[in-house]
Design a protein around this motif. Structure first.
Motif, PDB file in Angstrom:
ATOM      1  N   SER A   1     -37.958  29.413  24.781  1.00  0.00           N
ATOM      2  CA  SER A   1     -37.272  29.260  23.511  1.00  0.00           C
ATOM      3  C   SER A   1     -35.932  29.626  23.115  1.00  0.00           C
ATOM      4  O   SER A   1     -35.540  30.480  23.901  1.00  0.00           O
ATOM      5  N   THR A   2     -35.297  29.119  22.269  1.00  0.00           N
ATOM      6  CA  THR A   2     -33.959  29.369  21.740  1.00  0.00           C
ATOM      7  C   THR A   2     -34.246  29.619  20.343  1.00  0.00           C
ATOM      8  O   THR A   2     -34.849  28.830  19.681  1.00  0.00           O
ATOM      9  N   LYS A   3     -33.278  30.521  19.649  1.00  0.00           N
ATOM     10  CA  LYS A   3     -33.171  30.882  18.278  1.00  0.00           C
ATOM     11  C   LYS A   3     -32.128  30.621  17.767  1.00  0.00           C
ATOM     12  O   LYS A   3     -31.080  30.914  18.279  1.00  0.00           O
ATOM     13  N   THR A   4     -31.977  29.687  16.663  1.00  0.00           N
ATOM     14  CA  THR A   4     -30.795  29.642  15.820  1.00  0.00           C
ATOM     15  C   THR A   4     -31.113  29.743  14.203  1.00  0.00           C
ATOM     16  O   THR A   4     -32.035  28.836  13.622  1.00  0.00           O
ATOM     17  N   GLY A   5     -30.467  30.774  13.874  1.00  0.00           N
ATOM     18  CA  GLY A   5     -30.854  31.553  12.573  1.00  0.00           C
ATOM     19  C   GLY A   5     -32.251  31.912  12.324  1.00  0.00           C
ATOM     20  O   GLY A   5     -32.581  32.688  13.424  1.00  0.00           O
ATOM     21  N   ARG A   6     -33.030  31.306  11.785  1.00  0.00           N
ATOM     22  CA  ARG A   6     -34.258  31.705  11.459  1.00  0.00           C
ATOM     23  C   ARG A   6     -35.331  30.863  12.201  1.00  0.00           C
ATOM     24  O   ARG A   6     -36.521  30.928  12.304  1.00  0.00           O
ATOM     25  N   GLU A   7     -34.729  29.546  12.959  1.00  0.00           N
ATOM     26  CA  GLU A   7     -35.699  28.760  13.667  1.00  0.00           C
ATOM     27  C   GLU A   7     -35.677  29.032  15.151  1.00  0.00           C
ATOM     28  O   GLU A   7     -34.750  29.342  15.958  1.00  0.00           O
ATOM     29  N   ARG A   8     -36.894  29.076  15.675  1.00  0.00           N
ATOM     30  CA  ARG A   8     -37.323  29.231  16.909  1.00  0.00           C
ATOM     31  C   ARG A   8     -37.573  27.975  17.864  1.00  0.00           C
ATOM     32  O   ARG A   8     -38.723  27.490  17.281  1.00  0.00           O
ATOM     33  N   ARG A   9     -36.796  27.288  18.631  1.00  0.00           N
ATOM     34  CA  ARG A   9     -37.472  25.877  19.041  1.00  0.00           C
ATOM     35  C   ARG A   9     -37.881  26.247  20.426  1.00  0.00           C
ATOM     36  O   ARG A   9     -37.095  26.917  21.354  1.00  0.00           O
ATOM     37  N   PHE A  10     -38.759  25.481  21.034  1.00  0.00           N
ATOM     38  CA  PHE A  10     -39.565  25.648  22.201  1.00  0.00           C
ATOM     39  C   PHE A  10     -39.286  24.690  22.880  1.00  0.00           C
ATOM     40  O   PHE A  10     -39.267  23.346  22.564  1.00  0.00           O
TER      41      PHE A  10
END
Length: 337
Positions: free
Chosen positions: A230-239
């Motif tokens: 996963s990567t995190k941008t701000g409060r969003e974590r994308r898998f």
């Protein structure tokens, strides 16, 4: 206008039944449907739609029950409940009667979890219908599981002729993942990531029809495997799938199949068709029918799943001719072809 509505109703029924035959045949249902199925088959969404439209094709309905009995270990009961509770599918009585019949035939108690309590009624109506909507009468013995839901049909006879799905066919990818990982949310998560590359827990939950906490917990576990990161941008974590080797092994040699949120597409299509079908037997004037068609086409235009898979049209406007609203429905049906 009545002729216009009837023509649209009849042609769309044929389109939906052809779609059901192609999709089910791609995963092993006995039939003569032809044509390549490019999108992954979703058995829970298909069964929900079959509970309404299979009534117009008795052979299709019973062949699907035959397939369900053979593949029952790959059918996700909890997700089926979610699909029915989160969407507008109307075939709840048919679903409950079918699952009682499947429990009787297979001895698998899990089907009991889908059967809703019957409403006691002295009236029993024919279950199967002709394409024009007229009932097909049943003579002789009635199926006891359908009878308790007020539905009249001959006893279910499962012939056990359905083929086991082929893991080499891209249409069977979800079933292949369930055979590998088990019948749980992880199969839908990996399917989503294989088709879409990235996704967050909220997005995946909405598209796969699970609760967000279920998806979040499963993603957390999958990340521990090292195959999902996963990567995190701000409060969003994308898998995403971090292993191209695993992705290719699961997909095969070709490109990733197209992702489709089938419950999100099929439910509004079914709702529109049922409204269209009901308008033929009503005594409402043309203006009232046009108003109802406007609201139904507006729902189609607002459907996230349809907007992602059908060429977008302008938002429908009120006080237009009925054929303009029917065009929205016919455009939506293109995703089934």
């Amino acid at each position: 206008m009545l002729s216009l509505l009837k023509d649209c109703r009849d042609s769309s029924l044929n389109t939906i039944l052809d779609f059901l035959w192609r999709q089910w045949s791609a995963v092993g249902v006995t039939g003569n449907a032809s044509g390549h199925v490019a999108r992954v088959v979703d058995p829970e969404a298909l069964f929900a739609l079959t509970c309404t439209f299979g009534r117009y094709d008795p052979r299709l309905f019973d062949e699907v029950l035959d397939w369900m009995a053979i593949h029952d270990r790959f059918v996700n009961i909890q997700r089926m409940k979610n699909v029915f509770s989160q969407s507008t599918f109307a075939g709840r009585s048919a679903m409950s009667a079918s699952t009682r019949a499947l429990q009787r035939a297979t001895g698998n108690a899990k089907w009991r979890l889908l059967a809703e309590d019957p409403i006691v009624s002295p009236n029993v109506t024919p279950f199967f219908l002709l394409p024009d909507g007229r009932p097909i009468p049943t003579r002789g013995k009635l199926d006891p599981d359908f009878k308790v839901y007020g539905l009249q049909r001959a006893p279910v006879n499962l012939r056990r002729l359905a083929r086991v799905f082929s893991p080499e066919d891209s249409a069977s990818l979800l079933l292949k993942l369930r055979a590998l990982l088990g019948v749980n949310a992880r199969s839908e998560i990996l399917l989503f990531l294989l088709c879409n590359r990235y996704g967050n827990s909220h997005e995946i939950a909405r598209h796969t029809h699970y609760f967000q906490k279920t998806i979040h917990d499963a993603l957390t576990d999958l990340e521990c495997s090292g195959y999902v990161e996963s990567t995190k941008t701000g409060r969003e974590r994308r898998f995403y799938m971090s292993s191209s080797e695993l992705s290719q092994a699961l997909i095969g040699g070709g490109p990733a199949p197209l992702w489709v949120d089938w419950p999100g597409i099929l439910a509004p299509i079914e709702t529109f068709w049922r409204s269209l079908d009901g308008s033929l037997g009503s005594e409402e004037d043309e203006r009232t029918v046009a108003s109802e068609l406007y609201f139904m086409s507006k729902r189609l235009a607002e459907s996230h799943a349809l907007r992602e898979n059908v060429a977008s049209s302008a938002t429908p406007k009120p006080n237009r001719p009925p054929q303009e609203y029917l065009r929205y429905f016919l455009d939506a049906l293109q995703v089934l072809k």
